[in-house]
Every structure is written in structure tokens, then in C-alpha cells.
Scaffold this motif. Structure first.
Motif, PDB file in Angstrom:
ATOM      1  N   LYS A  30     165.271   6.211 -19.793  1.00  0.00           N
ATOM      2  CA  LYS A  30     164.941   7.591 -20.174  1.00  0.00           C
ATOM      3  C   LYS A  30     166.156   8.498 -19.989  1.00  0.00           C
ATOM      4  O   LYS A  30     166.449   9.330 -20.852  1.00  0.00           O
ATOM      5  CB  LYS A  30     163.772   8.110 -19.342  1.00  0.00           C
ATOM      6  CG  LYS A  30     162.449   7.492 -19.717  1.00  0.00           C
ATOM      7  CD  LYS A  30     161.350   7.983 -18.783  1.00  0.00           C
ATOM      8  CE  LYS A  30     160.046   7.280 -19.055  1.00  0.00           C
ATOM      9  NZ  LYS A  30     158.985   7.725 -18.127  1.00  0.00           N
ATOM     10  N   GLU A 116     157.626  13.324 -22.233  1.00  0.00           N
ATOM     11  CA  GLU A 116     156.979  12.021 -22.308  1.00  0.00           C
ATOM     12  C   GLU A 116     155.715  12.184 -23.134  1.00  0.00           C
ATOM     13  O   GLU A 116     155.060  13.215 -23.061  1.00  0.00           O
ATOM     14  CB  GLU A 116     156.576  11.533 -20.922  1.00  0.00           C
ATOM     15  CG  GLU A 116     157.696  11.118 -20.050  1.00  0.00           C
ATOM     16  CD  GLU A 116     157.198  10.622 -18.702  1.00  0.00           C
ATOM     17  OE1 GLU A 116     156.061  10.954 -18.304  1.00  0.00           O
ATOM     18  OE2 GLU A 116     157.947   9.903 -18.047  1.00  0.00           O
ATOM     19  N   LEU A 129     159.221  10.820 -25.774  1.00  0.00           N
ATOM     20  CA  LEU A 129     159.489   9.453 -25.343  1.00  0.00           C
ATOM     21  C   LEU A 129     158.165   8.712 -25.185  1.00  0.00           C
ATOM     22  O   LEU A 129     157.238   9.235 -24.566  1.00  0.00           O
ATOM     23  CB  LEU A 129     160.239   9.436 -24.014  1.00  0.00           C
ATOM     24  CG  LEU A 129     161.597  10.134 -23.985  1.00  0.00           C
ATOM     25  CD1 LEU A 129     162.202  10.028 -22.598  1.00  0.00           C
ATOM     26  CD2 LEU A 129     162.526   9.538 -25.025  1.00  0.00           C
TER      27      LEU A 129
END
Length: 164
Positions: A30, A116, A129
Motif C-alpha cells: 500500500k 481503502e 485500494l
């Protein structure tokens, strides 16, 4: 397209140094993606002289990004939404992005935003993500990026799982 993703991930991994490898793999990936998003994005108006990355309450991503950047840019671990005023890059977990005090930070212009989650990026973030088995993919909200004055590299857009 999967070959380009492999090249992108290898390039992201090339900037890693050995202490980062001790961090959990997902947090390191990440952080590497966050770093690459910035490299492949251009601020149309008033580009920052130096990037200020803000990681909201995710110490794994914060530690990994701090190691990747090795003092090339400022990295801050946010504990409250009101600490984000100087951020040029903002990363929010799915849990935080769903809270109003944090989600309003996604609306600021001149700030590259990453969250996210598959759906949360449609609510204001430029990048989302998504954790998948053995990898992390990403989605791009190109409409929001353009509205907020960003130009995103075509090379990066080719790697996105979805462009909204």
C-alpha cells in the motif's frame, strides 16, 4: 495488462530498502502504491514544493512509507481529522473514510486522496485500494481527479482495475 501490473509492482518494490521488508507485506505494498500514485500524478495548479504525505491511523502504512521515502518528503501519522490541513497526499483506511469528519477531507482540492475499499473511492477519493488474494489492485476516480486539478499518467491508468 497483468504484465504491466507486474512491472509497476516491481518498480514500486525497487524503491524499498531492507528495513521495510520487516513490515507486513500488505502495508508495504500500500505504501509503495501510494508513493507511485504521487510519482505518476501532476498537480495542474500550484504544485507543492514538497509533498506532505498524511497517513490516517495506519501505523503499518506510515512506517513503510517513511522507510520508502527516506526523508525525501514529510510523512505524518494523523490521529485526528483536523490535523490534515497541510497534507498534499492523504491516505484513509476504509473505517475512517466512512466517518463524516474524515470523509470531508476527500473534498479538498490540491490534495491527492487514496482510500481503502472498492466503493469508498467513488465518494470523493481519487484512488481506491482493493485487497484481493495475493495482491492489491486499485481503482481510479478520474472525474474527481480532473475536477480537483490533477493530471494522471496514462501509464498508471492502464494498470487500474477500473476507471470511474
Amino acid at each position: 495488462m497483468s504484465r504491466l501490473l507486474v512491472v509497476f509492482i516491481i518498480a514500486a518494490g525497487a524503491c524499498l530498502i531492507s528495513p521495510v521488508r520487516a513490515q507486513p507485506a500488505q502495508a508495504t505494498l500500500k505504501a509503495a502504491l501510494l508513493y507511485r500514485f504521487v510519482q505518476y500524478s501532476e498537480w495542474s495548479d500550484n504544485p507543492p514544493a514538497q509533498q506532505h504525505y498524511c497517513i490516517a491511523q495506519d501505523t503499518g502504512v506510515f512506517n513503510s512509507l517513511t522507510e520508502i521515502l527516506a526523508k525525501q518528503a514529510q510523512v505524518s501519522l494523523l490521529t485526528a481529522a483536523d490535523q490534515a490541513s497541510e497534507c498534499t497526499v492523504l491516505y484513509l483506511t476504509a473505517e475512517l473514510a466512512s466517518k463524516p469528519e474524515w470523509s470531508q477531507l476527500l473534498q479538498a482540492s490540491d490534495r491527492l486522496t487514496v482510500v481503502e475499499g472498492a466503493e469508498l473511492f467513488r465518494q470523493g477519493a481519487m484512488f481506491g485500494l482493493i485487497a484481493e488474494p495475493n495482491r492489491i489492485s486499485f481503482r481510479v476516480n478520474l472525474t474527481i481527479a480532473r475536477q480537483q486539478g490533477f493530471h494522471l499518467s496514462a501509464q498508471m491508468l492502464k494498470l487500474a482495475k477500473e476507471i470511474h
